[in-house]
Scaffold this motif. Structure first.
Motif, short mmCIF file in Angstrom:
data_model
loop_
_atom_site.label_atom_id
_atom_site.label_comp_id
_atom_site.label_asym_id
_atom_site.label_seq_id
_atom_site.Cartn_x
_atom_site.Cartn_y
_atom_site.Cartn_z
N THR A 112 0.83 -1.21 0.00
CA THR A 112 0.00 0.00 0.00
C THR A 112 0.86 1.25 0.00
O THR A 112 0.57 2.22 -0.72
CB THR A 112 -0.93 0.01 1.22
N ARG B 7 2.30 1.80 -3.47
CA ARG B 7 1.30 2.32 -4.41
C ARG B 7 1.00 3.79 -4.15
O ARG B 7 0.90 4.59 -5.09
CB ARG B 7 0.01 1.50 -4.30
N LYS B 8 0.86 4.16 -2.87
CA LYS B 8 0.56 5.56 -2.53
C LYS B 8 1.71 6.49 -2.92
O LYS B 8 1.49 7.60 -3.41
CB LYS B 8 0.26 5.68 -1.03
N ARG C 138 3.85 5.96 -5.34
CA ARG C 138 3.89 6.03 -6.79
C ARG C 138 2.82 6.96 -7.37
O ARG C 138 2.94 7.44 -8.48
CB ARG C 138 3.73 4.64 -7.39
N ASP C 139 1.76 7.21 -6.61
CA ASP C 139 0.71 8.11 -7.08
C ASP C 139 1.23 9.54 -7.25
O ASP C 139 0.72 10.30 -8.06
CB ASP C 139 -0.48 8.13 -6.11
N ASP C 140 2.26 9.90 -6.45
CA ASP C 140 2.71 11.29 -6.43
C ASP C 140 4.21 11.49 -6.66
O ASP C 140 4.64 12.60 -6.99
CB ASP C 140 2.36 11.94 -5.09
N SER D 16 8.31 9.87 -7.92
CA SER D 16 9.07 8.91 -8.73
C SER D 16 10.33 8.45 -8.00
O SER D 16 11.32 8.09 -8.62
CB SER D 16 9.45 9.54 -10.07
N THR E 77 -0.17 8.70 -16.83
CA THR E 77 0.69 8.49 -15.67
C THR E 77 1.37 7.13 -15.76
O THR E 77 0.70 6.10 -15.86
CB THR E 77 -0.12 8.57 -14.37
N THR F 131 4.61 4.54 -14.14
CA THR F 131 5.58 4.30 -13.08
C THR F 131 6.97 4.59 -13.65
O THR F 131 7.15 4.61 -14.88
CB THR F 131 5.53 2.84 -12.58
N LYS G 278 -2.15 1.60 -20.87
CA LYS G 278 -2.11 3.05 -20.69
C LYS G 278 -2.02 3.81 -22.01
O LYS G 278 -2.44 4.96 -22.09
CB LYS G 278 -0.94 3.42 -19.77
#
Length: 227
Positions: free
Chosen positions: A64, A67-68, A70-72, A74, A154, A156, A205
């Protein structure tokens, strides 16, 4: 000697201490977090060059947290876990992790992975800053932004590196092993199916332009426009 700031996230104090002492001797600045919540708080208010992230933690697990982040951000992430099943590794890469190390591990192996991931991140940041245009696809190498038909998508960090590499070498066919070596690095210890996972995610994507990444049966993949 190393240089840079690393966040070590693990709920075991002994493990954090061992890693901190070793990395500080190598010249790195270290901060620690004892759980996922604290890690997210530190990432939101400070800059890190790499995160060593334990997977099995109470409250918020490492999946978790990864993932969080990676949302904002790099920031390169190396997952640490006692679970070495292939599924766990592939799941970690799908979430955006850059590497994966299974406990128990030697400090020398950890150091080699830290250096390799940070080197690749630095090389990626130092690429030329021009806009690359490939059909409906535009890549801004300075900000690492990718646009399809002017709309940003977006990715990764590893998805970006894979797309960038294939795009800059359009029409050239690369095997899975070659892509592992060129994008993940010669010192990456992983399965060739990692490439397939990232290709699948990239195609999803790219949407209507997923055919830019073509499968060459029995060989590998290539980037191709208008075929």
């Amino acid at each position: 000697m190393g240089e840079g700031k690393i966040l070590v996230v693990d709920d075991e104090e002994k493990m954090r201490n061992v890693i901190r002492v070793f990395l500080m001797k190598e010249g790195y600045e270290i901060q620690e977090a004892c759980n996922g919540r604290e890690a997210l708080e530190k990432v939101s208010c400070d800059r890190f060059d790499l995160i060593l992230l334990d997977v099995m933690m109470p409250e918020i697990d490492g999946w978790t947290v990864c993932r969080k982040i990676r949302d904002d951000f790099s920031i390169p992430i190396i997952l640490m876990t006692a679970r070495g099943e292939e599924y766990d590794k592939l799941f970690g890469f799908e979430l955006g992790a850059d590497d994966y190390i299974t406990k128990p591990f030697s400090l020398k192996e950890m150091m080699a992975r830290v250096k390799a991931v940070m080197r690749r991140s630095k090389e990626s940041n130092e690429r030329n800053h021009k806009m690359i245009k490939l059909g409906a696809l535009e890549i801004k190498t300075l900000s690492k932004q990718v646009f399809i038909d002017k709309a940003e998508i977006t990715l990764t960090p590893k998805e970006y590196e894979l797309l960038y590499f294939l795009g800059r070498n359009a029409e050239i066919v690369y095997s899975r092993e070659q892509l592992l070596n060129r994008v993940w690095g010669y010192d990456f210890i992983g399965d060739a199916r990692t490439v397939d996972t990232h290709i699948k995610q990239l195609r999803e994507k790219l949407g209507n332009h997923k055919k830019y990444i073509q499968t060459v049966w029995g060989t590998g993949y290539k980037f191709m426009i208008g075929e």
